[in-house]
Design an enzyme around this catalytic site. Structure first.
Site, PDB file in Angstrom:
ATOM      1  N   ASP A 136       4.665  10.541 -10.663  1.00  0.00           N
ATOM      2  CA  ASP A 136       4.360  11.888 -11.165  1.00  0.00           C
ATOM      3  C   ASP A 136       5.136  12.933 -10.357  1.00  0.00           C
ATOM      4  OD1 ASP A 136       2.857  11.675  -8.863  1.00  0.00           O
ATOM      5  OD2 ASP A 136       0.959  12.309  -9.772  1.00  0.00           O
ATOM      6  N   SER A 137       5.937  12.473  -9.386  1.00  0.00           N
ATOM      7  CA  SER A 137       6.910  13.350  -8.736  1.00  0.00           C
ATOM      8  C   SER A 137       7.879  13.911  -9.775  1.00  0.00           C
ATOM      9  CB  SER A 137       7.686  12.593  -7.652  1.00  0.00           C
ATOM     10  OG  SER A 137       8.186  11.375  -8.145  1.00  0.00           O
ATOM     11  N   ASP A 186       2.591   6.152 -12.644  1.00  0.00           N
ATOM     12  CA  ASP A 186       1.567   6.960 -11.975  1.00  0.00           C
ATOM     13  C   ASP A 186       0.549   7.482 -12.977  1.00  0.00           C
ATOM     14  OD1 ASP A 186       1.582   7.211  -9.213  1.00  0.00           O
ATOM     15  OD2 ASP A 186       3.230   8.660  -9.213  1.00  0.00           O
ATOM     16  N   LYS A 212      -0.500   3.327 -11.010  1.00  0.00           N
ATOM     17  CA  LYS A 212      -0.774   3.698  -9.618  1.00  0.00           C
ATOM     18  C   LYS A 212      -1.704   4.887  -9.604  1.00  0.00           C
ATOM     19  CE  LYS A 212       2.411   5.733  -6.764  1.00  0.00           C
ATOM     20  NZ  LYS A 212       1.746   7.046  -6.503  1.00  0.00           N
ATOM     21  N   GLU A 258      -4.238   7.501  -6.722  1.00  0.00           N
ATOM     22  CA  GLU A 258      -4.297   7.966  -5.329  1.00  0.00           C
ATOM     23  C   GLU A 258      -5.728   7.991  -4.811  1.00  0.00           C
ATOM     24  OE1 GLU A 258      -2.358  11.788  -5.067  1.00  0.00           O
ATOM     25  OE2 GLU A 258      -0.501  11.021  -5.947  1.00  0.00           O
ATOM     26  N   GLU A 298       2.114   6.784   2.276  1.00  0.00           N
ATOM     27  CA  GLU A 298       3.036   7.929   2.308  1.00  0.00           C
ATOM     28  C   GLU A 298       2.744   8.805   3.520  1.00  0.00           C
ATOM     29  OE1 GLU A 298       3.429  10.034  -1.393  1.00  0.00           O
ATOM     30  OE2 GLU A 298       4.751  11.550  -0.518  1.00  0.00           O
TER      31      GLU A 298
END
Ligand code: KIV
Length: 267
Positions: A45-46, A84, A114, A116, A184
Site C-alpha cells: 500500500d506504499s 497489502d 499482508k 499490520e 520494518e
C-alpha cells in the site's frame, strides 16, 4: 514454471537461503522484477506514496489495491505475489477482513495478503483468515498505517519493554498461523533475535542483515524517488537520472526538428 508458494519460503528459511522480496505496482515492472528472480513480489500500500503521490498509505482503498495487484499478477510468472490489505479493510471487524482479503485474492490472482499489527485482536483476525485458507504475511515494527499514532516513521522496539512486546506479538502472530513476518525499522540485534526465535521467515526493511529475507520499495531502490534517503536504503540503480535525461533529450529533439526523422515516418 509454477509460482513460489508459502511452503517454499519456509523451506528457504530452514536451509538458510536468504529471501529476496521487492514491491511492484504495475505490469511492466512486475515482469522485470519477476524475471530477475525475486522470491516475493509485494503489492504494497506504499503505492499511496510512490504511485499516487499521497502523504501516507491511509487513503489507499481496496479497489486501488485490486487494480494494481491484478496488473502485477499479469506480469509475474514465478514469484509469490502478496497484496497489502489497506487501512480500514481489516481493522473494523473479522467479517470485513474476510470479505476484503477474499476479494483481494479472488479478483487479482495473488496468493496471500499482508496486514499490520500484532495485538491479540489482530492475531484473531490472522487466525480467521488462515482458517479459511488465506495465507497471511504479518508486519511489525514501524507499521505505516499507524504513522500518526507512532509519531512518524521511527525505529520501533527501543523503548523500555519494547523488544519483549515485539517478541510476544511476533510469537502470537506465528501461533495464529501467519506464514511470514515483515519487520520494518527494527534495531538489527532485535530483528536478528526475533528471526532466530521464530520458525516462520522474517523479511526486513530497515531491520539489518539478521532477517531471513529483505524487502525494499522498488522506486526507492531504483533511484526513482528523489529526496527519499533513509539510512537503510541502498540505491541499486539511478533510473530517475536516466529517465530525466531521456525525456530532456526527446524535448530537445522535437524542438530542434530532429524527431521524427524520415526513418520514423510512413511513406
Ligand atoms: O507497503 C509496502 O510497501 C510495505 C513494505 C515497506 C514492506 O509494506
Amino acid at each position: 514454471m509454477p509460482r513460489k508458494t508459502i511452503r517454499d519460503l519456509r523451506i528457504m528459511k530452514e536451509r538458510g537461503e536468504p529471501i529476496a522480496a521487492l514491491t511492484a505496482y504495475d505490469y511492466l515492472f512486475a515482469g522485470i522484477v519477476d524475471a530477475a528472480g525475486v522470491d516475493v513480489v509485494l503489492v504494497g500500500d506504499s503505492l499511496g506514496q510512490v504511485v499516487l503521490g499521497l502523504d501516507s498509505t491511509l487513503p489507499v482503498s481496496v479497489d486501488d489495491m485490486i487494480r494494481h495487484a491484478s496488473a502485477v499478477c499479469r506480469g509475474v510468472r514465478q514469484a509469490l505475489v502478496v497484496v497489502d490489505m489497506p487501512f480500514l479493510s481489516y481493522q473494523t471487524s473479522r467479517r470485513d477482513a474476510i470479505r476484503n482479503a477474499g476479494r483481494l485474492l479472488q479478483e487479482t490472482g495473488a496468493a496471500a495478503v499482508k496486514l499490520e499489527g500484532g495485538s491479540p485482536r489482530m492475531a484473531d483476525t490472522v487466525q480467521a483468515l488462515v482458517e479459511i485458507g488465506i495465507p497471511v504475511m504479518a508486519h511489525l515494527g514501524f507499521t505505516p498505517q499507524s504513522v500518526h499514532g507512532l509519531g512518524g516513521a521511527r525505529v520501533q522496539g527501543r523503548e523500555a519493554g519494547g523488544a519483549e512486546r515485539m517478541l510476544e506479538d511476533a510469537e502470537r502472530l506465528q501461533q495464529a498461523g501467519a506464514f511470514s513476518l515483515v519487520l520494518e525499522l527494527v534495531p538489527g540485534p532485535l530483528a536478528r533475535s526475533l528471526s532466530a526465535a521464530l520458525q516462520i521467515p522474517t523479511i526486513g526493511i530497515g531491520a539489518g542483515a539478521g532477517c531471513d529475507g529483505q524487502i525494499l520499495v522498488l522506486p526507492d531502490m531504483l533511484g526513482l524517488n528523489a529526496g527519499f534517503e533513509p539510512r537503510f536504503l541502498r540505491r541499486f540503480a539511478d533510473l530517475g537520472a536516466a529517465a530525466s535525461a531521456g525525456v530532456e533529450s526527446y524535448v530537445h529533439a522535437v524542438r530542434a526538428g530532429e524527431y521524427p526523422a524520415t526513418e520514423h515516418t510512413f511513406e
